[in-house]
Write a protein that holds these residues in place. Structure first.
Motif, PDB file in Angstrom:
ATOM      1  N   SER A 269       0.873  -1.162   0.000  1.00  0.00           N
ATOM      2  CA  SER A 269       0.000   0.000   0.000  1.00  0.00           C
ATOM      3  C   SER A 269       0.915   1.218   0.000  1.00  0.00           C
ATOM      4  N   THR A 270       0.674   2.148  -0.903  1.00  0.00           N
ATOM      5  CA  THR A 270       1.558   3.305  -1.024  1.00  0.00           C
ATOM      6  C   THR A 270       0.786   4.594  -0.786  1.00  0.00           C
ATOM      7  N   PRO A 271       1.436   5.577  -0.153  1.00  0.00           N
ATOM      8  CA  PRO A 271       0.746   6.828   0.147  1.00  0.00           C
ATOM      9  C   PRO A 271       0.423   7.657  -1.094  1.00  0.00           C
TER      10      PRO A 271
ATOM     11  N   GLY B 163      -1.149 -17.257   0.052  1.00  0.00           N
ATOM     12  CA  GLY B 163      -1.241 -15.805   0.148  1.00  0.00           C
ATOM     13  C   GLY B 163      -2.263 -15.395   1.186  1.00  0.00           C
ATOM     14  N   ASP B 164      -2.163 -14.166   1.635  1.00  0.00           N
ATOM     15  CA  ASP B 164      -3.125 -13.645   2.599  1.00  0.00           C
ATOM     16  C   ASP B 164      -2.905 -12.152   2.787  1.00  0.00           C
ATOM     17  N   ARG B 165      -3.893 -11.514   3.405  1.00  0.00           N
ATOM     18  CA  ARG B 165      -3.726 -10.128   3.824  1.00  0.00           C
ATOM     19  C   ARG B 165      -2.924 -10.129   5.114  1.00  0.00           C
ATOM     20  N   LEU B 166      -2.370  -8.984   5.470  1.00  0.00           N
ATOM     21  CA  LEU B 166      -1.655  -8.843   6.731  1.00  0.00           C
ATOM     22  C   LEU B 166      -2.349  -7.793   7.589  1.00  0.00           C
ATOM     23  N   ARG B 167      -2.244  -7.959   8.896  1.00  0.00           N
ATOM     24  CA  ARG B 167      -2.798  -6.971   9.824  1.00  0.00           C
ATOM     25  C   ARG B 167      -2.054  -5.647   9.613  1.00  0.00           C
ATOM     26  N   PRO B 168      -2.630  -4.531  10.067  1.00  0.00           N
ATOM     27  CA  PRO B 168      -1.996  -3.214   9.890  1.00  0.00           C
ATOM     28  C   PRO B 168      -0.637  -3.130  10.601  1.00  0.00           C
ATOM     29  N   PRO B 169       0.205  -2.191  10.166  1.00  0.00           N
ATOM     30  CA  PRO B 169       1.532  -2.031  10.771  1.00  0.00           C
ATOM     31  C   PRO B 169       1.492  -1.830  12.287  1.00  0.00           C
ATOM     32  N   ALA B 170       0.442  -1.223  12.801  1.00  0.00           N
ATOM     33  CA  ALA B 170       0.358  -1.008  14.246  1.00  0.00           C
ATOM     34  C   ALA B 170       0.329  -2.328  15.013  1.00  0.00           C
ATOM     35  N   ASP B 171      -0.038  -3.415  14.358  1.00  0.00           N
ATOM     36  CA  ASP B 171      -0.085  -4.725  15.004  1.00  0.00           C
ATOM     37  C   ASP B 171       1.230  -5.492  14.870  1.00  0.00           C
TER      38      ASP B 171
ATOM     39  N   THR C 150       9.290   3.305   6.632  1.00  0.00           N
ATOM     40  CA  THR C 150       8.957   3.472   5.225  1.00  0.00           C
ATOM     41  C   THR C 150       7.534   3.985   5.107  1.00  0.00           C
ATOM     42  N   LYS C 151       7.239   4.648   4.025  1.00  0.00           N
ATOM     43  CA  LYS C 151       5.884   5.129   3.781  1.00  0.00           C
ATOM     44  C   LYS C 151       5.026   4.031   3.177  1.00  0.00           C
ATOM     45  N   GLU C 152       5.674   3.076   2.501  1.00  0.00           N
ATOM     46  CA  GLU C 152       4.937   1.945   1.946  1.00  0.00           C
ATOM     47  C   GLU C 152       4.681   0.934   3.052  1.00  0.00           C
ATOM     48  N   VAL C 153       3.555   0.269   2.979  1.00  0.00           N
ATOM     49  CA  VAL C 153       3.171  -0.717   3.984  1.00  0.00           C
ATOM     50  C   VAL C 153       2.895  -2.035   3.283  1.00  0.00           C
ATOM     51  N   ILE C 154       3.461  -3.124   3.794  1.00  0.00           N
ATOM     52  CA  ILE C 154       3.164  -4.441   3.245  1.00  0.00           C
ATOM     53  C   ILE C 154       1.752  -4.805   3.679  1.00  0.00           C
ATOM     54  N   ALA C 155       0.852  -4.892   2.711  1.00  0.00           N
ATOM     55  CA  ALA C 155      -0.553  -5.157   3.000  1.00  0.00           C
ATOM     56  C   ALA C 155      -0.898  -6.634   2.863  1.00  0.00           C
ATOM     57  N   GLY C 156      -0.085  -7.369   2.135  1.00  0.00           N
ATOM     58  CA  GLY C 156      -0.345  -8.787   1.934  1.00  0.00           C
ATOM     59  C   GLY C 156       0.775  -9.410   1.145  1.00  0.00           C
ATOM     60  N   PHE C 157       0.618 -10.701   0.865  1.00  0.00           N
ATOM     61  CA  PHE C 157       1.647 -11.417   0.128  1.00  0.00           C
ATOM     62  C   PHE C 157       1.022 -12.589  -0.609  1.00  0.00           C
ATOM     63  N   ASP C 158       1.733 -13.043  -1.606  1.00  0.00           N
ATOM     64  CA  ASP C 158       1.385 -14.268  -2.318  1.00  0.00           C
ATOM     65  C   ASP C 158       2.689 -14.966  -2.670  1.00  0.00           C
ATOM     66  N   VAL C 159       2.668 -16.278  -2.664  1.00  0.00           N
ATOM     67  CA  VAL C 159       3.796 -17.063  -3.143  1.00  0.00           C
ATOM     68  C   VAL C 159       3.414 -17.556  -4.532  1.00  0.00           C
ATOM     69  N   LEU C 160       4.151 -17.080  -5.520  1.00  0.00           N
ATOM     70  CA  LEU C 160       3.876 -17.443  -6.906  1.00  0.00           C
ATOM     71  C   LEU C 160       4.759 -18.608  -7.323  1.00  0.00           C
ATOM     72  N   ASP C 161       4.245 -19.429  -8.207  1.00  0.00           N
ATOM     73  CA  ASP C 161       5.015 -20.512  -8.802  1.00  0.00           C
ATOM     74  C   ASP C 161       5.008 -20.260 -10.301  1.00  0.00           C
ATOM     75  N   ALA C 162       6.076 -19.643 -10.802  1.00  0.00           N
ATOM     76  CA  ALA C 162       6.147 -19.228 -12.202  1.00  0.00           C
ATOM     77  C   ALA C 162       7.420 -19.783 -12.825  1.00  0.00           C
ATOM     78  N   PRO C 163       7.403 -20.087 -14.113  1.00  0.00           N
ATOM     79  CA  PRO C 163       8.591 -20.650 -14.752  1.00  0.00           C
ATOM     80  C   PRO C 163       9.757 -19.664 -14.844  1.00  0.00           C
TER      81      PRO C 163
END
Length: 120
Positions: free
Chosen positions: A9-11, A39-47, A68-81
């Motif tokens: 998430s970016t400001p 993959g999943d969402r992540l709780r807010p940075p305050a947590d 940082t001003k950017e916040v990691i909001a979630g993640f996914d593990v991709l399986d790509a060639p």
């Protein structure tokens, strides 16, 4: 090859970006085809908490782990060639329009190889 896709998430994100695909469509198209495995969402940075060990002492800090001003909001593990395919998958994610995506290739430790643990 597996890639960690950090959803940021970016400001400076546009208030109402145009032509954003629905997250439900991205999830269906990506997970149902095996191109993502977790993959999943992540709780807010305050947590968040930070954990460090210094001089044998465990130090736990509250709040975001980085300045940082950017916040990691979630993640996914991709399986790509390859990276090109991982980029196509990431570019189709809604947060590529309203935030940012960071792709990081996995770097296996090699602990399952003969002698891999001894080399670490």
């Amino acid at each position: 090859m597996r890639y960690l896709m950090l959803v940021l998430s970016t400001p400076d994100a546009p208030a109402e970006p145009e032509n954003v695909p629905a997250i439900e469509d991205w999830v269906r198209d990506t997970y149902d085809t095996g191109r993502a495995v977790l993959g999943d969402r992540l709780r807010p940075p305050a947590d968040a908490v930070g954990v460090q060990v210094r001089a044998g002492e465990v130090i736990v800090t509250d709040g975001p782990f980085s300045e940082t001003k950017e916040v990691i909001a979630g993640f996914d593990v991709l399986d790509a060639p390859d990276l090109d395919e991982a980029i196509k998958i990431a570019a189709a994610h809604p947060m590529a329009y309203a935030g940012a995506i960071e792709l990081r290739p996995f770097w296996p430790l090699g602990l399952d190889d003969d002698g891999g643990a001894a080399e670490a």
